[in-house]
Design a protein around this motif. Structure first.
Motif, PDB file in Angstrom:
ATOM      1  N   ALA A   1       0.896  13.667  -6.419  1.00 56.19           N
ATOM      2  CA  ALA A   1       0.603  14.918  -6.013  1.00 56.19           C
ATOM      3  C   ALA A   1      -0.045  15.982  -4.998  1.00 56.19           C
ATOM      4  N   LYS A   2      -0.453  14.396  -4.313  1.00 55.96           N
ATOM      5  CA  LYS A   2      -1.537  14.658  -3.265  1.00 55.96           C
ATOM      6  C   LYS A   2      -1.089  14.715  -1.746  1.00 55.96           C
ATOM      7  N   LEU A   3       0.226  13.790  -2.067  1.00 56.91           N
ATOM      8  CA  LEU A   3       1.398  14.386  -0.923  1.00 56.91           C
ATOM      9  C   LEU A   3       1.291  15.699  -0.144  1.00 56.91           C
TER      10      LEU A   3
ATOM     11  N   ASN B   1       1.007  -1.248  -0.175  1.00 57.17           N
ATOM     12  CA  ASN B   1       0.324   0.211   0.473  1.00 57.17           C
ATOM     13  C   ASN B   1       1.260   1.233  -0.181  1.00 57.17           C
ATOM     14  N   LEU B   2       1.754   1.867  -0.965  1.00 57.16           N
ATOM     15  CA  LEU B   2       2.503   2.350  -1.410  1.00 57.16           C
ATOM     16  C   LEU B   2       2.419   4.033  -1.089  1.00 57.16           C
ATOM     17  N   PHE B   3       0.523   4.097  -1.011  1.00 54.46           N
ATOM     18  CA  PHE B   3       0.912   5.675  -0.683  1.00 54.46           C
ATOM     19  C   PHE B   3       0.253   6.142   0.085  1.00 54.46           C
ATOM     20  N   ASP B   4      -0.201   4.755   1.434  1.00 53.09           N
ATOM     21  CA  ASP B   4      -0.416   5.034   2.779  1.00 53.09           C
ATOM     22  C   ASP B   4       0.635   4.950   3.456  1.00 53.09           C
ATOM     23  N   MET B   5       1.787   3.802   3.085  1.00 53.38           N
ATOM     24  CA  MET B   5       3.227   4.763   3.226  1.00 53.38           C
ATOM     25  C   MET B   5       3.902   5.639   2.999  1.00 53.38           C
ATOM     26  N   LEU B   6       3.971   6.083   2.294  1.00 51.11           N
ATOM     27  CA  LEU B   6       4.602   7.182   1.674  1.00 51.11           C
ATOM     28  C   LEU B   6       3.623   8.174   2.738  1.00 51.11           C
ATOM     29  N   GLU B   7       2.750   8.532   3.043  1.00 46.09           N
ATOM     30  CA  GLU B   7       1.846   9.484   3.734  1.00 46.09           C
ATOM     31  C   GLU B   7       2.351   9.622   5.402  1.00 46.09           C
ATOM     32  N   GLU B   8       2.713   8.342   5.885  1.00 46.44           N
ATOM     33  CA  GLU B   8       3.563   7.433   6.945  1.00 46.44           C
ATOM     34  C   GLU B   8       4.643   8.532   6.913  1.00 46.44           C
ATOM     35  N   GLU B   9       5.547   8.452   5.765  1.00 49.40           N
ATOM     36  CA  GLU B   9       6.699   8.674   6.005  1.00 49.40           C
ATOM     37  C   GLU B   9       7.401   9.991   5.918  1.00 49.40           C
TER      38      GLU B   9
END
Ligand SMILES: Nc1ncnc2c1ncn2[C@@H]1O[C@H](COP(=O)(O)OP(=O)(O)OP(=O)(O)O)[C@@H](O)[C@H]1O
Ligand SMILES: [Mg+2]
Length: 277
Positions: free
Chosen positions: A195-197, A101-109
């Motif tokens: 873009a949402k990050l 779940n890449l984008f949740d992972m990126l959000e958290e990081e």
């Protein structure tokens, strides 16, 4: 005129080509064939940010963190110290695990690291490994994603997809995922999600051929806010590194082809005058 806040890459000679820097929050695509300097460019962008109070995340799909860091050390950048101080986070996406779940992972990081810059290496690697990812569709509930009946309910919609697509999934936030996207759709969705990050992103990807700026997916160059192309042009018996800013939304950018060098200190872009003197 409202002036855009600009994020300086700090790469010598580059910010001048784009009115001082990348507009904050933009997705910049860095396109190039193998060995054209994409990774070096991305690293330099993060290192310069980190040394000037802007934390960054290097997202690697292909190379282990150690390899990426080793490349940075070759340029004399103390990435170990920057990493220890929390200024750069090296994130290797484990491609051996399914349903990442890449984008949740990126959000958290990003949240944990207070990151403002992000390098994604690369979009082409993402597409190649698409089966490992839960692909986001940012599904809102009723928006038909392709040719489904209007106003379809989530459940009916879901069944329809089960009938038509091999796999469909839902992440904890209700985003619908399915496998079997075209490469174009994958690139499109990844760019939308990045873009949402909220970070200013440098997205690296592979060029389809040597002469043109086309990416392998053929769509990311249209959806990103800016496109920088790096070449390793064969001139006579020698390859020469050049780059051009193909587009930079909201900016009066250079229209020239610029020579650049990769030296022991990293990338240096030369002004067009030097090339056309
Ligand atoms: N320390 C260094 N000093 C001089 N030149 C270097 C150095 N490190 C790398 N290079 C040059 O940069 C090239 C590779 O750069 P880089 O890895 O940034 O390219 P890339 O576009 O990311 O490549 P790939 O397609 O493999 O991902 C090397 O082939 C080499 O020519
Ligand atoms: Mg690379």
């Amino acid at each position: 005129v409202i002036s855009l806040e600009r994020v300086k890459t700090g790469i010598p000679g580059f910010d001048e080509l784009i009115e001082g820097g990348i507009p904050k929050g933009f997705n910049i695509l860095l396109v190039g064939q193998p060995g054209t300097g994409k990774t070096s460019f991305g690293l330099q962008y993060l290192v310069n940010g980190a040394m000037n109070g802007e934390n960054g995340i290097y997202v690697s799909l292909d190379s282990p963190n150690e390899l990426v860091k080793a490349q940075a050390r070759q340029f004399g950048w103390d990435v170990d110290a920057l990493e220890k101080e929390g200024k750069i986070t090296f994130l290797k996406i484990p491609l051996d695990k399914p349903k990442i779940n890449l984008f949740d992972m990126l959000e958290e990081e990003i949240k944990a690291a207070h990151a403002e810059r992000l390098v994604f290496d690369s979009l082409a690697d993402f597409a190649i490994n698409i089966d490992q990812f839960a692909t986001p569709l940012a599904y809102t509930g009723l928006t038909p994603l392709w040719d489904v009946k209007e106003q379809a309910t989530l459940e009916a919609d879901k069944e329809y997809r089960y009938e038509t697509m091999a796999t469909l999934d839902q992440d904890p936030k209700g985003r619908i995922f399915y496998k079997g996207h075209s490469e174009k759709r994958v690139a499109y969705l990844v760019v939308q999600e990045l873009a949402k990050l909220g970070t200013t992103n440098m997205i690296l990807t592979d060029a389809k051929d040597e002469e043109h700026a086309n990416t392998v997916d053929g769509v990311s160059e249209y959806v990103c806010d800016g496109v920088v192309v790096v070449y390793n042009q064969l001139i006579g018996a020698k390859r020469v590194r050049t780059m051009t800013v193909l587009k930079m939304r909201s900016s009066d950018h250079s229209k020239y082809i610029h020579d650049f060098e990769i030296t022991k200190e990293g990338i240096k872009v030369k002004p067009a005058e030097e090339v056309y003197k």
